[in-house]
Write a protein that holds these residues in place. Structure first.
Motif, PDB file in Angstrom:
ATOM      1  N   GLN A   1       4.776  -1.401  -5.180  1.00 39.45           N
ATOM      2  CA  GLN A   1       3.160  -0.207  -5.152  1.00 39.45           C
ATOM      3  C   GLN A   1       3.883   1.059  -6.620  1.00 39.45           C
ATOM      4  O   GLN A   1       2.559   1.415  -6.904  1.00 39.45           O
TER       5      GLN A   1
ATOM      6  N   SER B   1       0.612  -1.496  -0.072  1.00 38.46           N
ATOM      7  CA  SER B   1       0.096  -0.020  -0.528  1.00 38.46           C
ATOM      8  C   SER B   1       0.565   0.992  -0.100  1.00 38.46           C
ATOM      9  O   SER B   1       2.261   1.238   0.358  1.00 38.46           O
ATOM     10  N   SER B   2       0.167   2.509  -0.325  1.00 36.13           N
ATOM     11  CA  SER B   2       1.081   3.919  -0.067  1.00 36.13           C
ATOM     12  C   SER B   2       1.185   3.793   0.627  1.00 36.13           C
ATOM     13  O   SER B   2       2.051   4.994   1.462  1.00 36.13           O
TER      14      SER B   2
ATOM     15  N   TRP C   1      -4.345  -3.991  -0.872  1.00 33.69           N
ATOM     16  CA  TRP C   1      -2.860  -4.483  -1.689  1.00 33.69           C
ATOM     17  C   TRP C   1      -2.390  -5.545  -2.508  1.00 33.69           C
ATOM     18  O   TRP C   1      -2.499  -5.842  -3.419  1.00 33.69           O
TER      19      TRP C   1
END
Length: 299
Positions: free
Chosen positions: A154, A120-121, A265
């Motif tokens: 990512q 994930s970011s 994600w």
């Protein structure tokens, strides 16, 4: 094959020396699949471009294709000239080795690996900030000169699944360490014989398990994810039968079964239901639903 092509080179030790270029992929069972071998005098833009032009007759250009390699300039230049739509990313371990050997940041190397592998970011940002605090010059290089999209999971614009390093090509090179002292003709005769036997064995394996919805490698991942998801509390907050929210130790995750996505994600990038998705499937249906019904059409 997964559309993730690992590119590598290795030196020959025979009378005439030279360099052998190779491209390798993997199937959904994580078996290594060599695609092309090519022997040249030395590495330069012209040889690599010719190599990729020939490769295009086998591996078609497209936005869903990904190349992974080290940072040799001719490799990148050849991909740019021959493949207009495919993406190119650098081997995570090769970049890590560069940070360790040339910049002496071995003590904090784990921070780089954590950043590169983040799904994930938010996870990426947290790891990168920590890495930047200890290694500001290297962080600047990775962010502004290379760009996040060249080395992180990512921010990569396509999908590299779980392939972060080029070890599958290095494994093939190690298999051929004795042959690299032969003449060119002998090298390719040996390659044909050795990999021909492997492919015949693999074909027997595929035919044996062709009626299975899942190959064994993915089935193991699904079972592990199902086990990890047992502790989650799942709610259908929105009332939408395809969207669910997961709660566990203060952490929240949202799953969309129709879009095959999760806020962590992992489902989106690896293309296999994560532990949150498996918990959702268990609640929505029954204990083994994720293994019986989920259509594993993507590798």
């Amino acid at each position: 094959m997964r559309k993730v092509i690992v590119v590598d080179d290795t030196h020959l030790y025979g009378k005439y020396k030279g360099v052998m270029l190779s491209t390798v992929a993997q199937d959904t069972e994580n078996h290594i699949y060599p695609i092309v071998f090519y022997v040249i005098d030395m590495e330069n833009d012209a040889y690599w471009t010719f190599f990729y032009e020939k490769l295009k007759s086998i591996v078609v250009d497209g936005p869903d294709l990904c190349f992974i390699s080290d940072r040799h300039k001719s490799i990148a230049n050849g991909i740019t000239k021959a493949y207009n739509h495919a993406h190119h990313e650098y081997c995570m371990r090769h970049l890590g080795k560069n940070l360790w050997v040339n910049h002496h940041y071995g003590e904090h190397l784990y921070l780089f690996y954590n950043t590169a592998k983040a799904y994930s970011s938010e996870e990426f940002s947290n790891h990168f900030v920590e890495f930047k605090n200890y290694c500001p010059e290297e962080a600047f290089f990775l962010e502004h000169e290379l760009g996040f999209g060249k080395w992180s999971r990512q921010y990569f614009p396509n999908n590299r699944f779980n392939v972060m390093i080029k070890n599958i090509a290095e494994l093939v090179n190690s298999m051929l360490i004795a042959e690299r002292e032969y003449s060119v003709a002998s090298i390719f005769n040996s390659i044909d014989k050795r990999f021909g036997e492997i492919f015949r064995e693999r074909r027997v394996y595929v035919l044996k398990y062709k009626d299975n919805k899942f190959v064994r490698a993915s089935e193991k991942i699904l079972k592990d994810n199902m086990s990890e998801g047992e502790s989650f509390y799942v709610e259908n907050v929105s009332g939408d039968e395809r969207k669910f929210t997961m709660f566990n130790s203060g952490c929240t995750a949202k799953v969309d079964l129709l879009e095959r996505s999760c806020s962590c994600w992992k489902f989106d990038l690896v293309k296999i239901p994560c532990d949150h998705a498996m918990a959702t499937l268990r609640l929505k249906h029954d204990e083994d639903y994720g293994l019986r019904v989920y259509d594993y059409s993507s590798p």
